[in-house]
Design a protein around this motif. Structure first.
Motif, PDB file in Angstrom:
ATOM      1  N   SER A 144     106.801  32.799  -5.258  1.00 32.08           N
ATOM      2  CA  SER A 144     107.911  32.902  -4.555  1.00 32.08           C
ATOM      3  C   SER A 144     108.854  34.548  -4.466  1.00 32.08           C
ATOM      4  O   SER A 144     107.791  34.579  -3.619  1.00 32.08           O
ATOM      5  CB  SER A 144     108.702  32.357  -6.515  1.00 32.08           C
ATOM      6  OG  SER A 144     110.036  31.859  -6.202  1.00 32.08           O
ATOM      7  N   ALA A 145     109.338  35.141  -5.380  1.00 39.11           N
ATOM      8  CA  ALA A 145     110.129  35.825  -4.981  1.00 39.11           C
ATOM      9  C   ALA A 145     109.487  37.750  -4.723  1.00 39.11           C
ATOM     10  O   ALA A 145     109.935  38.317  -4.485  1.00 39.11           O
ATOM     11  CB  ALA A 145     111.285  36.291  -5.966  1.00 39.11           C
ATOM     12  N   GLU A 146     108.047  37.558  -5.659  1.00 39.00           N
ATOM     13  CA  GLU A 146     107.186  37.935  -5.251  1.00 39.00           C
ATOM     14  C   GLU A 146     106.708  38.355  -3.125  1.00 39.00           C
ATOM     15  O   GLU A 146     106.503  39.209  -3.251  1.00 39.00           O
ATOM     16  CB  GLU A 146     105.551  37.580  -5.676  1.00 39.00           C
ATOM     17  CG  GLU A 146     105.878  38.498  -7.368  1.00 39.00           C
ATOM     18  CD  GLU A 146     104.535  38.107  -7.671  1.00 39.00           C
ATOM     19  OE1 GLU A 146     104.398  38.342  -9.249  1.00 39.00           O
ATOM     20  OE2 GLU A 146     104.005  36.615  -7.570  1.00 39.00           O
ATOM     21  N   HIS A 147     107.044  37.432  -2.611  1.00 39.30           N
ATOM     22  CA  HIS A 147     106.690  37.613  -1.071  1.00 39.30           C
ATOM     23  C   HIS A 147     107.623  38.377  -0.703  1.00 39.30           C
ATOM     24  O   HIS A 147     109.022  38.444  -1.408  1.00 39.30           O
ATOM     25  CB  HIS A 147     107.302  36.017  -0.775  1.00 39.30           C
ATOM     26  CG  HIS A 147     106.047  35.217  -0.925  1.00 39.30           C
ATOM     27  ND1 HIS A 147     106.380  34.072  -2.077  1.00 39.30           N
ATOM     28  CD2 HIS A 147     104.629  34.740   0.016  1.00 39.30           C
ATOM     29  CE1 HIS A 147     104.447  33.027  -1.915  1.00 39.30           C
ATOM     30  NE2 HIS A 147     103.779  33.674  -0.568  1.00 39.30           N
ATOM     31  N   TYR A 148     107.317  39.246   0.077  1.00 40.08           N
ATOM     32  CA  TYR A 148     108.279  40.392   0.933  1.00 40.08           C
ATOM     33  C   TYR A 148     109.388  39.670   1.728  1.00 40.08           C
ATOM     34  O   TYR A 148     110.345  40.125   1.420  1.00 40.08           O
ATOM     35  CB  TYR A 148     107.703  41.223   1.256  1.00 40.08           C
ATOM     36  CG  TYR A 148     108.879  42.458   2.478  1.00 40.08           C
ATOM     37  CD1 TYR A 148     108.949  43.184   1.532  1.00 40.08           C
ATOM     38  CD2 TYR A 148     109.021  42.068   3.749  1.00 40.08           C
ATOM     39  CE1 TYR A 148     109.903  44.555   1.949  1.00 40.08           C
ATOM     40  CE2 TYR A 148     110.256  43.465   4.116  1.00 40.08           C
ATOM     41  CZ  TYR A 148     109.944  44.648   2.901  1.00 40.08           C
ATOM     42  OH  TYR A 148     110.658  44.921   4.053  1.00 40.08           O
ATOM     43  N   VAL A 149     109.453  38.317   2.018  1.00 41.20           N
ATOM     44  CA  VAL A 149     109.843  37.951   3.087  1.00 41.20           C
ATOM     45  C   VAL A 149     110.577  36.407   2.223  1.00 41.20           C
ATOM     46  O   VAL A 149     110.581  36.068   1.471  1.00 41.20           O
ATOM     47  CB  VAL A 149     109.555  37.253   4.163  1.00 41.20           C
ATOM     48  CG1 VAL A 149     110.468  36.344   5.643  1.00 41.20           C
ATOM     49  CG2 VAL A 149     108.856  38.062   4.786  1.00 41.20           C
ATOM     50  N   ARG A 150     111.987  37.050   2.436  1.00 37.80           N
ATOM     51  CA  ARG A 150     113.203  35.984   1.785  1.00 37.80           C
ATOM     52  C   ARG A 150     112.747  34.415   1.738  1.00 37.80           C
ATOM     53  O   ARG A 150     112.500  33.484   0.892  1.00 37.80           O
ATOM     54  CB  ARG A 150     114.232  35.982   1.213  1.00 37.80           C
ATOM     55  CG  ARG A 150     115.739  35.182   0.880  1.00 37.80           C
ATOM     56  CD  ARG A 150     116.867  35.663   1.154  1.00 37.80           C
ATOM     57  NE  ARG A 150     117.688  36.471   1.011  1.00 37.80           N
ATOM     58  CZ  ARG A 150     117.663  38.105  -0.049  1.00 37.80           C
ATOM     59  NH1 ARG A 150     117.463  36.994  -1.573  1.00 37.80           N
ATOM     60  NH2 ARG A 150     118.021  38.635   0.092  1.00 37.80           N
ATOM     61  N   ALA A 151     112.407  33.918   3.487  1.00 43.02           N
ATOM     62  CA  ALA A 151     111.871  32.969   3.372  1.00 43.02           C
ATOM     63  C   ALA A 151     110.781  32.041   2.630  1.00 43.02           C
ATOM     64  O   ALA A 151     110.716  31.125   2.761  1.00 43.02           O
ATOM     65  CB  ALA A 151     112.462  32.493   5.068  1.00 43.02           C
TER      66      ALA A 151
ATOM     67  N   HIS B 233     109.787  32.038  -0.471  1.00 42.45           N
ATOM     68  CA  HIS B 233     110.268  32.295  -1.864  1.00 42.45           C
ATOM     69  C   HIS B 233     110.256  30.758  -2.584  1.00 42.45           C
ATOM     70  O   HIS B 233     110.055  30.951  -3.388  1.00 42.45           O
ATOM     71  CB  HIS B 233     112.223  32.583  -1.954  1.00 42.45           C
ATOM     72  CG  HIS B 233     111.919  35.002  -2.246  1.00 42.45           C
ATOM     73  ND1 HIS B 233     113.029  35.371  -2.604  1.00 42.45           N
ATOM     74  CD2 HIS B 233     111.155  35.521  -1.373  1.00 42.45           C
ATOM     75  CE1 HIS B 233     112.694  36.109  -2.204  1.00 42.45           C
ATOM     76  NE2 HIS B 233     111.673  36.521  -1.478  1.00 42.45           N
ATOM     77  N   PRO B 234     110.691  30.357  -1.887  1.00 47.98           N
ATOM     78  CA  PRO B 234     110.318  28.560  -2.603  1.00 47.98           C
ATOM     79  C   PRO B 234     108.531  28.083  -2.545  1.00 47.98           C
ATOM     80  O   PRO B 234     108.452  27.087  -2.755  1.00 47.98           O
ATOM     81  CB  PRO B 234     110.821  27.603  -1.521  1.00 47.98           C
ATOM     82  CG  PRO B 234     111.783  28.470  -0.559  1.00 47.98           C
ATOM     83  CD  PRO B 234     111.409  30.379  -0.369  1.00 47.98           C
ATOM     84  N   TRP B 235     107.754  29.239  -2.178  1.00 45.68           N
ATOM     85  CA  TRP B 235     106.070  28.691  -2.098  1.00 45.68           C
ATOM     86  C   TRP B 235     105.295  29.694  -3.190  1.00 45.68           C
ATOM     87  O   TRP B 235     106.196  30.607  -3.361  1.00 45.68           O
ATOM     88  CB  TRP B 235     105.516  29.103  -0.999  1.00 45.68           C
ATOM     89  CG  TRP B 235     106.274  27.767   0.299  1.00 45.68           C
ATOM     90  CD1 TRP B 235     107.429  27.841   0.938  1.00 45.68           C
ATOM     91  CD2 TRP B 235     104.665  26.851   0.631  1.00 45.68           C
ATOM     92  NE1 TRP B 235     107.393  26.988   2.068  1.00 45.68           N
ATOM     93  CE2 TRP B 235     106.076  26.361   1.910  1.00 45.68           C
ATOM     94  CE3 TRP B 235     103.755  26.990   0.844  1.00 45.68           C
ATOM     95  CZ2 TRP B 235     105.389  25.155   1.995  1.00 45.68           C
ATOM     96  CZ3 TRP B 235     103.559  25.836   1.232  1.00 45.68           C
ATOM     97  CH2 TRP B 235     104.289  25.055   2.256  1.00 45.68           C
ATOM     98  N   THR B 236     104.175  29.423  -3.470  1.00 43.34           N
ATOM     99  CA  THR B 236     103.298  29.884  -4.575  1.00 43.34           C
ATOM    100  C   THR B 236     102.125  29.740  -3.370  1.00 43.34           C
ATOM    101  O   THR B 236     101.826  28.892  -2.757  1.00 43.34           O
ATOM    102  CB  THR B 236     102.995  28.950  -5.292  1.00 43.34           C
ATOM    103  OG1 THR B 236     102.499  30.079  -6.583  1.00 43.34           O
ATOM    104  CG2 THR B 236     102.536  27.947  -5.520  1.00 43.34           C
ATOM    105  N   CYS B 237     101.284  30.568  -3.692  1.00 43.38           N
ATOM    106  CA  CYS B 237     100.045  31.161  -3.087  1.00 43.38           C
ATOM    107  C   CYS B 237      99.165  31.724  -3.410  1.00 43.38           C
ATOM    108  O   CYS B 237      98.979  32.376  -3.530  1.00 43.38           O
ATOM    109  CB  CYS B 237      99.936  31.090  -1.385  1.00 43.38           C
ATOM    110  SG  CYS B 237     100.996  33.124  -1.564  1.00 43.38           S
ATOM    111  N   ALA B 238      97.777  31.422  -2.665  1.00 42.62           N
ATOM    112  CA  ALA B 238      96.462  31.783  -3.679  1.00 42.62           C
ATOM    113  C   ALA B 238      95.314  31.892  -3.128  1.00 42.62           C
ATOM    114  O   ALA B 238      94.920  30.762  -1.798  1.00 42.62           O
ATOM    115  CB  ALA B 238      95.573  31.266  -5.138  1.00 42.62           C
TER     116      ALA B 238
END
Length: 401
Positions: free
Chosen positions: A135-142, A144-149
């Motif tokens: 989510s908001a750990e991503h730098y790009v706000r667009a 934020h609705p995602w999670t990835c490993a």
């Protein structure tokens, strides 16, 4: 916390170090925190070319078998990238694939940290270890609705970074076991590559043994990555670091053997030690330590006998940078401070320096560890300095930044 970092303020709560360091790297690049760098995906012919050249394609069936079923059931997708962060393959839940298209997570897209900001694929390529970004750990706000490993996949033959394997999906699909699953499948893929390499070595050994049995003097046959298949007249080295290029004289200088001739044989190289140089290697005069690039670093040794280059692992790059800026030398305890911030990791330092000196003994002295006095050292650093060895937390590197 992200908003505070973007504004140049102290975050109200501690940020995970790997995320905080990534945010600050991306911030220095000037990336748009709302949309990232919107670029065109690779053309189809270029995408196919990268797929053919990528060593990760050899283990694609293993990655699919290990992850695709679980990802599809969890409403996620499996993404495989190359070492540049370009998406080579993407499969999984069809509804999630449509959402990924809107996000730009498509085949051929650039998900390196410099293009997509902090994300599991790009950041795992920088830090070279498995990572989950939520989510908001991503730098790009667009994003934020995602999670990835994601987990990096390296070639066991030469340690080269091949790319990453990643499981991504809507933030609601977050599961604490996802990162462990991705990491385990990546290690399984590397094991499969290692088994294939051992089989290739056995085939080369069958060709090399009769060839060397008729040859006088010291000689050995290696595969393209320098692993020894057969040897005559000398103690067999486990692996020989071969030059990436020579000066065209028909002879090359190898740090562990001296002046040699290298000739192609089916499946590898025939290396013969020149008898007139058997008593010792030529004395090198110059070392170029190049750490300007983001994920690929090298050391080049040159002298009257020619030049020789070797790619460096992140740890070896850190060690050589420390020695380059401390020419009088460093004890094991001091290098431990340089790399880990404590003098108590001397055993680790000595082990890594022993590995380095197997190929760089002609230019590295010990007691204390240092570049030899007769060698000119040229340390080539990135501009701006903040991009030096991204992902490294070694105190000597952070001080240089």
């Amino acid at each position: 916390m992200r908003e505070a970092v973007l504004a140049g303020q102290a975050p109200p709560y501690p940020v995970r170090p790997v995320i905080d360091e990534s945010w600050r790297r991306v911030l220095r690049c000037g990336l748009d925190p709302e949309r990232g760098a919107v670029g065109n995906p690779l053309a189809l012919d270029e995408l196919e070319r990268r797929r053919r050249r990528s060593g990760i394609g050899a283990v694609l069936p293993t990655l699919r078998e290990g992850l695709l079923g679980a990802a599809d059931a969890a409403r996620a997708i499996v993404v495989v990238s190359d070492a540049d962060g370009r998406i080579l393959w993407r499969e999984g839940n069809s509804a999630v694939c449509r959402l990924a298209d809107a996000l730009g997570l498509a085949e051929g897209a650039d998900w390196a940290e410099t293009a997509a900001g902090t994300n599991a694929i790009g950041t795992a390529l920088v830090v070279r270890r498995p990572l989950q970004v939520h989510s908001a750990e991503h730098y790009v706000r667009a994003h934020h609705p995602w999670t990835c490993a994601a987990a990096p996949v390296t070639d066991p033959r030469d340690g080269r970074l091949l790319g990453t394997v990643d499981v991504s999906g809507p933030a609601s699909t977050l599961h604490p076991a996802t990162l462990s699953l991705v990491t385990a499948v990546a290690r399984l893929a590397e094991s499969e590559l290692d088994v294939c390499h051992r089989a290739e070595l056995e085939q080369l050994r069958a060709v090399a043994a009769p060839l060397l049995s008729r040859m006088p003097g010291k000689a050995l046959v290696t595969d393209p990555h320098g692993w020894t298949a057969a040897v005559v007249g000398m103690v067999p080295p486990r692996r020989l670091v071969l030059p990436r290029s020579s000066d065209g004289s028909g002879r090359v200088w190898l740090p562990s053997l001296g002046t040699c001739t290298v000739e192609p044989v089916p499946g590898g190289h025939l290396v013969r030690v020149c008898e007139d140089d058997a008593d010792g290697p030529a004395v090198p005069q110059r070392v170029v330590l190049d750490v300007r690039r983001a994920r690929q670093w090298s050391v080049t040794v040159s002298g009257d006998a020619g030049s020789w280059s070797q790619d460096l692992s992140p740890r070896h790059a850190e060690l050589l940078v420390a020695l380059a800026v401390h020419r009088p030398g460093r004890t094991a305890a001091q290098l431990s401070e340089d790399l880990f911030g404590t003098p108590r990791r001397e055993v680790t330092v000595r082990a890594e320096m022993s590995r380095l000196r197997r190929t760089l003994a002609a230019v590295l002295d010990h007691r204390p560890y240092r570049f030899a006095d007769h060698v000119h050292v040229d340390l080539r650093r990135p501009d701006p300095p903040g991009l030096l060895l991204p992902g490294s937390t070694a105190p000597v590197v952070t001080a240089l930044r």
